[in-house]
Enzyme design. Structure first.
Site, PDB file in Angstrom:
ATOM      1  N   GLU A 288       0.896  -1.294  -0.037  1.00  0.00           N
ATOM      2  CA  GLU A 288      -0.031   0.182   0.033  1.00  0.00           C
ATOM      3  C   GLU A 288       0.812   1.231   0.262  1.00  0.00           C
ATOM      4  O   GLU A 288       1.896   1.304   0.627  1.00  0.00           O
ATOM      5  CB  GLU A 288      -1.123   0.052   1.194  1.00  0.00           C
ATOM      6  CG  GLU A 288      -1.560   1.203   1.180  1.00  0.00           C
ATOM      7  CD  GLU A 288      -2.547   1.407   2.847  1.00  0.00           C
ATOM      8  OE1 GLU A 288      -3.332   2.310   2.853  1.00  0.00           O
ATOM      9  OE2 GLU A 288      -1.828   0.819   3.670  1.00  0.00           O
ATOM     10  N   LYS A 353      -9.795   2.966  -2.637  1.00  0.00           N
ATOM     11  CA  LYS A 353     -10.480   2.371  -1.469  1.00  0.00           C
ATOM     12  C   LYS A 353     -11.623   3.005  -1.184  1.00  0.00           C
ATOM     13  O   LYS A 353     -11.943   4.185  -1.425  1.00  0.00           O
ATOM     14  CB  LYS A 353      -9.571   2.762  -0.333  1.00  0.00           C
ATOM     15  CG  LYS A 353      -9.590   2.171   1.078  1.00  0.00           C
ATOM     16  CD  LYS A 353      -8.393   2.579   1.959  1.00  0.00           C
ATOM     17  CE  LYS A 353      -8.722   1.826   3.196  1.00  0.00           C
ATOM     18  NZ  LYS A 353      -7.570   2.241   4.308  1.00  0.00           N
ATOM     19  N   CYS A 408      -5.367  -2.018   3.112  1.00  0.00           N
ATOM     20  CA  CYS A 408      -4.993  -1.894   4.518  1.00  0.00           C
ATOM     21  C   CYS A 408      -6.306  -2.566   5.201  1.00  0.00           C
ATOM     22  O   CYS A 408      -6.543  -3.836   5.202  1.00  0.00           O
ATOM     23  CB  CYS A 408      -5.164  -0.222   5.049  1.00  0.00           C
ATOM     24  SG  CYS A 408      -4.741   0.014   6.717  1.00  0.00           S
TER      25      CYS A 408
END
Length: 540
Positions: A288, A353, A408
């Site tokens: 990430e 995301k 995440c």
């Protein structure tokens, strides 16, 4: 020994609060990386006794006493289980040390209101016999479900993770999911409380023996479900996961951009096990937020990436992304993204995301303005923070089956990480846990992502900046991994997915049925007996 239960039951004031806090804190030892399952019993048995003693002269005062007990229990549980969040505030201590108490104590204090609700609801259904164990398990499970969904949700370290680390026991998640494991874990861990509060031998031993029986059945089911050998792999796919192990204070410093790029490229070329090289890989995966710059707006960086990829191979990497500004705006929206790049340096696909981390990736505008007004800087260096994508879709990556992409902590949410439409065949998780150093945090994060593979019957491919990077098969078996705090590459084939699990087909139906049964049993006992009295250690 009944004297102990009697003493705990009768404690009031600071003794009751301290006992609840200590019992909750003990429960954190059942979470990763410790995985000490008996700690669940050490934590939950006193909780039952404290609820036994929560009787007051009115129902409202009884419920208030139960809620206060639950708050202190939850505060202890979350402080002991989430203390490592404080490490993030020390990465740039001169800027963020002021906020450390809010992370280490403030967040647990807020989360404890969920356990306060669970304890109060349990006490509302309380009975004078072992069925109170079911009331407790069901009520606290409901509070855990609420914790995982309200106010953006934060289902970290749900008690079901005590069972979700053992390879045999975690297989039950394929039927009941995380919250089903939580219900079972709470009931099993609390059942020994009646050993010292039952009036007869039958009352003392029935619930603990049933708990042992359920635990044995779960283990037997796990042994039966696990195949003897490895699962089949996807043809013509060879993965290489690069773990750079960059400290957080260096990772987002724009001055380090060239050094970071050289490091990524160099590690990606490392010689792997069994003589594998970068040229052996069809898909190279970086973690990430890999760059302190916008990759899609940097032709030089894209050219460097193209230079290490052979024709037909791809890079899958985390990278911040910015939309074109709207008319009248100077900058566009920023997204925390995953991007796929081919050997020509062309970005083929991207995932933005959806489930952002509050305070870590965005701040409400008013709060952001307040922090800046008093001369402080928020965690988010991007103006206005990241924007959230509006729709979760399958990430299409040439050469791979349909991908459920997660960035995440999106991987800790059961159900919520799956894209709309047909079932994917792979869970991809890129993350950066460097904020938390060598604390329990990265281990807890990996364990939760691993459980998603078991719940859904899908393989997990995980790239983490500092670890733990891994490839996990759809039964939760770790095919290969890189330890926390190391740099290197992991070469692995991609396991195939298996048939959709019972949990995948039913979702919340099984959990709802379990909760109804657990709530109906004590309610039925209450109707038959009338308003129950709190059990004593000698008469339950």
């Amino acid at each position: 020994m009944t004297i102990l239960a009697d003493r705990v039951t009768r404690w009031t004031g600071w003794r009751r609060a301290l006992a609840a806090f200590a019992a909750g804190a003990a429960g954190a030892l059942a979470m990763p990386p410790f995985g000490f399952l008996p700690a669940l019993m050490v934590s939950l048995v006193p909780a039952i006794w404290l609820l036994d003693g929560a009787t007051r002269d009115t129902r409202m005062r009884t419920l208030k006493a139960a809620a206060v007990t639950g708050w202190f229990w939850g505060f202890g549980y979350f402080v002991a289980g989430l203390w490592w969040l404080g490490a993030a505030f020390l990465v740039e201590a001169d800027q963020f040390a002021w906020a450390l108490p809010f992370g280490v104590l403030g967040l647990p204090a807020l989360l404890a209101f969920f356990t306060a609700f669970g304890f109060a609801l349990a006490r509302l259904l309380w009975t004078g016999d072992a069925t109170r164990i079911l009331a407790f398990a069901a009520a606290v499970t409901l509070s855990e479900w609420l914790r995982g969904h309200l106010f953006t949700g934060f289902p970290w370290n749900s008690p079901g993770m005590a069972l979700g680390q053992n390879l045999w026991l975690m297989q039950s998640a394929s039927v009941v999911g995380l919250y089903g494991l939580t219900l079972l874990g709470l009931a099993i861990g609390a059942a020994p409380a009646v050993l010292l509060t039952g009036a007869t031998r039958r009352q003392r031993w029935t619930a603990p023996l049933m708990a042992l029986g359920v635990l044995a059945l779960m283990a037997d089911f796990g042994i039966w479900r696990l195949p003897d050998g490895p699962v089949a792999t996807v043809e013509n796919v060879s993965l290489r996961i690069m773990q750079p192990n960059l400290p957080q204070d260096a990772k987002f410093n724009p001055r380090n951009r060239d050094a970071i790029m050289r490091r990524y490229l160099a590690i990606s070329r490392y010689a792997g096990e069994a003589g594998k090289t970068l040229d052996s890989a069809t898909h190279l995966i970086w973690p990430e937020s890999a760059f302190p710059f916008l990759l899609h707006r940097d032709p030089g960086a894209l050219a460097q990436i193209a230079g290490i990829l052979r024709p037909g191979s791809l890079l899958i990497t985390g990278a911040a992304r910015m939309d074109e500004p709207l008319p009248g705006e100077s900058v566009g929206k920023f997204y925390n993204a995953i991007q796929t790049i081919d050997h020509r340096g062309t970005i083929l696909s991207a995932y933005d995301k959806i489930h952002l981390v509050p305070f870590g990736e965005y701040l409400p505008h008013a709060l952001d303005a307040l922090i800046r007004a008093v001369g402080l800087r928020p965690f988010i260096s991007i103006p206005g923070g990241f924007a959230a994508s509006e729709q979760r879709t399958t990430l299409a990556i040439p050469g791979l089956p349909p991908v459920a992409a997660t960035i995440c902590y999106e991987a800790i949410f059961p159900d919520a990480f799956l894209p709309d439409g047909p079932r994917p065949d792979l869970i991809l998780n890129v993350t950066n846990d460097a904020w938390f150093g060598s604390t329990p945090g990265p281990y807890q994060h990996f364990a939760q992502a691993r459980l998603r593979a078991v719940e859904e019957g899908l393989p997990l491919v995980r790239a983490a900046n500092t670890g733990i990077s891994a490839v996990v098969d759809p039964f939760g078996r770790i095919i290969g991994s890189l330890p926390l705090g190391t740099e290197g590459v992991l070469d692995a084939d991609l396991p195939r997915s298996i048939s959709q699990t019972v949990y995948g087909k039913s979702r919340r139906f099984v959990l709802t049925a379990m909760l109804v049964i657990c709530l109906m049993a004590p309610a039925a006992r209450r109707r038959r007996r009338g308003s129950p009295q709190s059990p004593s250690p000698t008469a339950a």
